[in-house]
Design a protein around this motif. Structure first.
Motif, PDB file in Angstrom:
ATOM      1  N   MET A   1      27.758 -10.840   6.297  1.00 41.51           N
ATOM      2  CA  MET A   1      29.060 -11.346   6.664  1.00 41.51           C
ATOM      3  C   MET A   1      29.948 -11.377   5.415  1.00 41.51           C
ATOM      4  N   THR A   2      31.179 -10.966   5.568  1.00 39.98           N
ATOM      5  CA  THR A   2      32.119 -10.971   4.446  1.00 39.98           C
ATOM      6  C   THR A   2      32.979 -12.217   4.514  1.00 39.98           C
ATOM      7  N   ASP A   3      33.378 -12.645   3.354  1.00 35.06           N
ATOM      8  CA  ASP A   3      34.287 -13.797   3.287  1.00 35.06           C
ATOM      9  C   ASP A   3      35.707 -13.314   3.540  1.00 35.06           C
ATOM     10  N   PHE A   4      36.409 -14.082   4.319  1.00 39.36           N
ATOM     11  CA  PHE A   4      37.809 -13.757   4.600  1.00 39.36           C
ATOM     12  C   PHE A   4      38.685 -14.784   3.912  1.00 39.36           C
ATOM     13  N   PHE A   5      39.561 -14.323   3.061  1.00 35.10           N
ATOM     14  CA  PHE A   5      40.514 -15.191   2.397  1.00 35.10           C
ATOM     15  C   PHE A   5      41.912 -14.662   2.671  1.00 35.10           C
ATOM     16  N   GLN A   6      42.727 -15.541   3.126  1.00 37.76           N
ATOM     17  CA  GLN A   6      44.107 -15.174   3.385  1.00 37.76           C
ATOM     18  C   GLN A   6      44.997 -15.838   2.338  1.00 37.76           C
ATOM     19  N   GLU A   7      45.900 -15.076   1.795  1.00 37.92           N
ATOM     20  CA  GLU A   7      46.824 -15.631   0.809  1.00 37.92           C
ATOM     21  C   GLU A   7      47.741 -16.647   1.495  1.00 37.92           C
ATOM     22  N   PRO A   8      47.975 -17.775   0.849  1.00 34.47           N
ATOM     23  CA  PRO A   8      48.891 -18.755   1.442  1.00 34.47           C
ATOM     24  C   PRO A   8      50.324 -18.226   1.380  1.00 34.47           C
ATOM     25  N   PRO A   9      51.169 -18.742   2.226  1.00 32.30           N
ATOM     26  CA  PRO A   9      52.570 -18.311   2.159  1.00 32.30           C
ATOM     27  C   PRO A   9      53.198 -18.767   0.846  1.00 32.30           C
ATOM     28  N   THR A  10      54.145 -18.015   0.379  1.00 34.05           N
ATOM     29  CA  THR A  10      54.861 -18.373  -0.831  1.00 34.05           C
ATOM     30  C   THR A  10      56.358 -18.378  -0.530  1.00 34.05           C
ATOM     31  N   LEU A  11      57.041 -19.258  -1.192  1.00 35.04           N
ATOM     32  CA  LEU A  11      58.485 -19.308  -1.040  1.00 35.04           C
ATOM     33  C   LEU A  11      59.130 -18.263  -1.933  1.00 35.04           C
ATOM     34  N   GLY A  12      60.142 -17.631  -1.400  1.00 34.99           N
ATOM     35  CA  GLY A  12      60.941 -16.706  -2.189  1.00 34.99           C
ATOM     36  C   GLY A  12      62.254 -17.362  -2.555  1.00 34.99           C
ATOM     37  N   ASN A  13      63.128 -16.597  -3.145  1.00 33.56           N
ATOM     38  CA  ASN A  13      64.446 -17.083  -3.510  1.00 33.56           C
ATOM     39  C   ASN A  13      65.116 -17.680  -2.269  1.00 33.56           C
ATOM     40  N   GLN A  14      65.485 -18.943  -2.358  1.00 32.58           N
ATOM     41  CA  GLN A  14      65.994 -19.657  -1.186  1.00 32.58           C
ATOM     42  C   GLN A  14      67.388 -19.200  -0.768  1.00 32.58           C
ATOM     43  N   TYR A  15      68.093 -18.527  -1.621  1.00 34.18           N
ATOM     44  CA  TYR A  15      69.363 -17.916  -1.212  1.00 34.18           C
ATOM     45  C   TYR A  15      69.090 -16.572  -0.546  1.00 34.18           C
ATOM     46  N   ASP A  16      68.346 -15.728  -1.213  1.00 30.46           N
ATOM     47  CA  ASP A  16      68.070 -14.397  -0.670  1.00 30.46           C
ATOM     48  C   ASP A  16      67.318 -14.447   0.650  1.00 30.46           C
ATOM     49  N   ASP A  17      66.448 -15.426   0.819  1.00 29.03           N
ATOM     50  CA  ASP A  17      65.631 -15.512   2.026  1.00 29.03           C
ATOM     51  C   ASP A  17      66.324 -16.215   3.192  1.00 29.03           C
ATOM     52  N   ASP A  18      67.508 -16.727   2.993  1.00 25.34           N
ATOM     53  CA  ASP A  18      68.203 -17.470   4.056  1.00 25.34           C
ATOM     54  C   ASP A  18      69.320 -16.608   4.649  1.00 25.34           C
ATOM     55  N   ARG A  19      68.948 -15.831   5.629  1.00 20.60           N
ATOM     56  CA  ARG A  19      69.884 -14.912   6.273  1.00 20.60           C
ATOM     57  C   ARG A  19      71.041 -15.649   6.918  1.00 20.60           C
ATOM     58  N   VAL A  20      70.768 -16.814   7.495  1.00 18.09           N
ATOM     59  CA  VAL A  20      71.823 -17.585   8.165  1.00 18.09           C
ATOM     60  C   VAL A  20      72.870 -18.052   7.146  1.00 18.09           C
ATOM     61  N   LEU A  21      72.433 -18.578   6.008  1.00 15.90           N
ATOM     62  CA  LEU A  21      73.371 -19.013   4.975  1.00 15.90           C
ATOM     63  C   LEU A  21      74.211 -17.834   4.485  1.00 15.90           C
ATOM     64  N   ARG A  22      73.567 -16.721   4.177  1.00 19.64           N
ATOM     65  CA  ARG A  22      74.304 -15.569   3.672  1.00 19.64           C
ATOM     66  C   ARG A  22      75.295 -15.032   4.710  1.00 19.64           C
ATOM     67  N   THR A  23      74.901 -15.010   5.979  1.00 20.34           N
ATOM     68  CA  THR A  23      75.810 -14.575   7.046  1.00 20.34           C
ATOM     69  C   THR A  23      76.992 -15.522   7.164  1.00 20.34           C
TER      70      THR A  23
END
Length: 175
Positions: A1-23
């Motif tokens: 059996m292999t171990d499964f590891f999933q990378e946790p989510p990471t935050l990106g630039n809060q301006y670039d990642d906020d489509r609603v704000l930029r719109t």
């Protein structure tokens, strides 16, 4: 059996990642104004997930504390805050979280620019926006109703970008 590891989510630039704000900003601000303010918003969006987030976490771990009496029983009513809280306040001044609206570099659109900055600063800042909102409100009241002394001595300290001169106003969070 292999171990499964999933990378946790990471935050990106809060301006670039906020489509609603930029719109929203594209709809509300003229293109040349958006081009002028966007680099600062992008920088603040990156800062939101680095030093502001780290300071916010530290401030949450050590909330402000009301000290009603000194060791001899004399009433002092002092509020003690951690170093992270003080640094968040300095960042708020430097970033113009209150000042942007009062500088009026963009006329009435200065408020939209200010609110975008506040929107990026607020979530990771351990509710440091509470005294900033009170400061903004006090500044507006003094601007509209204050006398000459208040306008000359107090108002500039509420709306400065100089962290060494900046004052906050209003209630505290130890109620």
């Amino acid at each position: 059996m292999t171990d499964f590891f999933q990378e946790p989510p990471t935050l990106g630039n809060q301006y670039d990642d906020d489509r609603v704000l930029r719109t929203y900003l594209r709809r509300q601000l003229p293109a040349e104004l958006l081009a002028e303010v966007e680099p600062g918003l992008r920088r603040l969006g990156a800062r939101a997930i680095t030093d502001i987030q780290a300071l916010g976490d530290a401030a949450e771990a050590s909330p402000p504390r009301h000290v009603p009496y000194d060791p001899w029983g004399r009433r002092i009513d002092r509020i003690e805050v951690c170093a992270a809280w003080k640094q968040l306040e300095r960042i708020a001044a430097e970033e113009g979280i209150v000042a942007t609206a009062y500088e009026r570099s963009h006329g009435a659109l200065s408020r939209i620019h200010q609110f975008a900055r506040l929107y990026l600063y607020g979530p990771p800042s351990a509710i440091a926006t509470c005294p900033l909102a009170m400061t903004d409100g006090a500044a507006r009241v003094l601007e509209l109703c204050g006398d000459d002394w208040l306008g000359a001595q107090v108002l500039p300290r509420l709306v400065t970008r100089d962290p060494d001169a900046f004052w906050t106003s209003g209630q505290w969070m130890t109620e």
